[in-house]
Design an enzyme around this catalytic site. Structure first.
Site, PDB file in Angstrom:
ATOM      1  N   SER A  56     -53.287   4.034  16.847  1.00 57.40           N
ATOM      2  CA  SER A  56     -53.533   4.508  18.130  1.00 57.40           C
ATOM      3  C   SER A  56     -54.599   4.155  19.560  1.00 57.40           C
ATOM      4  O   SER A  56     -55.152   3.314  19.070  1.00 57.40           O
ATOM      5  CB  SER A  56     -52.118   6.089  18.497  1.00 57.40           C
TER       6      SER A  56
ATOM      7  N   ASP B  53     -42.172   1.036  20.560  1.00 56.27           N
ATOM      8  CA  ASP B  53     -43.371   0.848  21.493  1.00 56.27           C
ATOM      9  C   ASP B  53     -44.379   0.117  22.798  1.00 56.27           C
ATOM     10  O   ASP B  53     -44.036  -1.090  22.096  1.00 56.27           O
ATOM     11  CB  ASP B  53     -44.590   0.899  19.880  1.00 56.27           C
TER      12      ASP B  53
ATOM     13  N   HIS C 203     -43.992   4.650  17.897  1.00 57.06           N
ATOM     14  CA  HIS C 203     -44.960   4.854  17.727  1.00 57.06           C
ATOM     15  C   HIS C 203     -45.177   6.179  17.147  1.00 57.06           C
ATOM     16  O   HIS C 203     -44.806   7.056  17.404  1.00 57.06           O
ATOM     17  CB  HIS C 203     -45.324   4.886  19.047  1.00 57.06           C
TER      18      HIS C 203
END
Ligand SMILES: *[C@@H]1O[C@H](CO)[C@@H](O)[C@H](O)[C@H]1NC(C)=O
Length: 280
Positions: free
Chosen positions: A70, A224, A254
């Site tokens: 991320s 995501d 995610h």
């Protein structure tokens, strides 16, 4: 989000790979803005990549990899690019592992942003807020980004680097129609130039830079908003001749790696570690 939340994964990596893991506790937004985060991570990397420190930890300078997920994937990507042309650092990285990384700020209307617009853990509105808070607390940037009207016309030449119409494989484009972002005010870009900076949006690096990158592993998840950032980077690296392994997790979302209550976390962790054990 730094040190403590990644303690478990770091320990599991140490045990499985018999590796030394360095985790950087960088300064976080919204209290601190770009480029503090980038500089914290880059300084830590430079501190580590010298013979004295590596000797002390018993690390083979030929076998050093970087990884992140991320926002951490964003930083890992950005510092790896920066390192290529840094004359002060002779020791280079062998691998980079990027797990659902955030890689670009220019187009907030990618197919993955719309398909997962209301996905609970990371809806489009939250991701846009995270991005704009990386640069400023001024809400006018958030607003412009929500409407995809933040890139000034002077920066139109950068749009080719994030053009999903040319960079995504057909299956991810299905049902979507390409509109390039609407040009926004130059004032915003002058006040907050960070969002056009390759150290914040590493997908903006040109092919010359990409060509010299190390062996790369990218994991993306179907559910995501950031899915297409990762997939476009896969395409760009392949086009530049970089050796890249791409694992797309069809039932992934995610943050899935961090949820050890779910089997999917172990599946993603296993992909991550297996690739490293074969390539690092
Ligand atoms: C994006 O790619 C499409 C198709 O490859 C092309 O027609 C379009 O001009 C490109 N737009 C930009 C802004 O690069």
């Amino acid at each position: 989000s730094a040190l403590f939340s990644y303690d478990l994964l770091s320990r599991r990596t140490v045990n499985r790979l018999d590796a030394v893991v360095i985790s950087v506790n960088y300064r976080l937004a919204p209290k601190y803005h770009f480029p503090n985060q980038f500089e914290d991570v880059y300084n830590a990397l430079k501190w580590f990549l010298c013979h004295d420190v590596l000797d002390k930890y018993g690390v083979d300078p030929e076998r050093i990899g970087i990884s992140g997920d991320s926002a951490g994937g964003n930083l890992a990507t950005a510092v790896t690019q920066q390192l290529i042309d840094d004359p002060d650092v002779k020791i280079k990285l062998k691998t980079q592992s990027l797990i659902y990384p955030a890689l670009q700020t220019l187009d907030m209307d990618l197919p993955s942003y719309w398909e997962n617009s209301h996905f609970p853990f990371l809806p489009r509105s939250l991701m846009v807020r995270f991005w704009s808070e990386y640069f400023t607390t001024d809400k006018s940037l958030t607003k412009a980004m929500l409407f995809n009207q933040h890139v000034p016309v002077e920066s139109s030449h950068l749009l080719k680097f994030v053009n999903w119409s040319s960079l995504l494989p057909e299956k991810y484009k299905k049902g979507h129609f390409y509109n390039s972002p609407t040009y926004g005010s130059s004032e915003l870009a002058k006040k907050y130039p960070g969002f056009l900076d390759v150290r914040a949006a590493p997908l903006l690096a040109d092919d010359n830079k990409l060509r010299s990158l190390p062996l790369t592993h990218i994991i993306t998840c179907q559910y995501d908003v950031l899915r297409d950032d990762g997939i476009m980077y896969v395409t760009r690296l392949q086009n530049a001749g970089v050796h890249v392994t791409h694992n797309h997790v069809e039932d992934g979302f995610h943050g899935a790696l961090s949820d050890y209550a779910l089997k999917i976390a172990y599946r993603i962790e296993n992909q991550y570690m297996s690739w490293l054990s074969e390539n690092l």
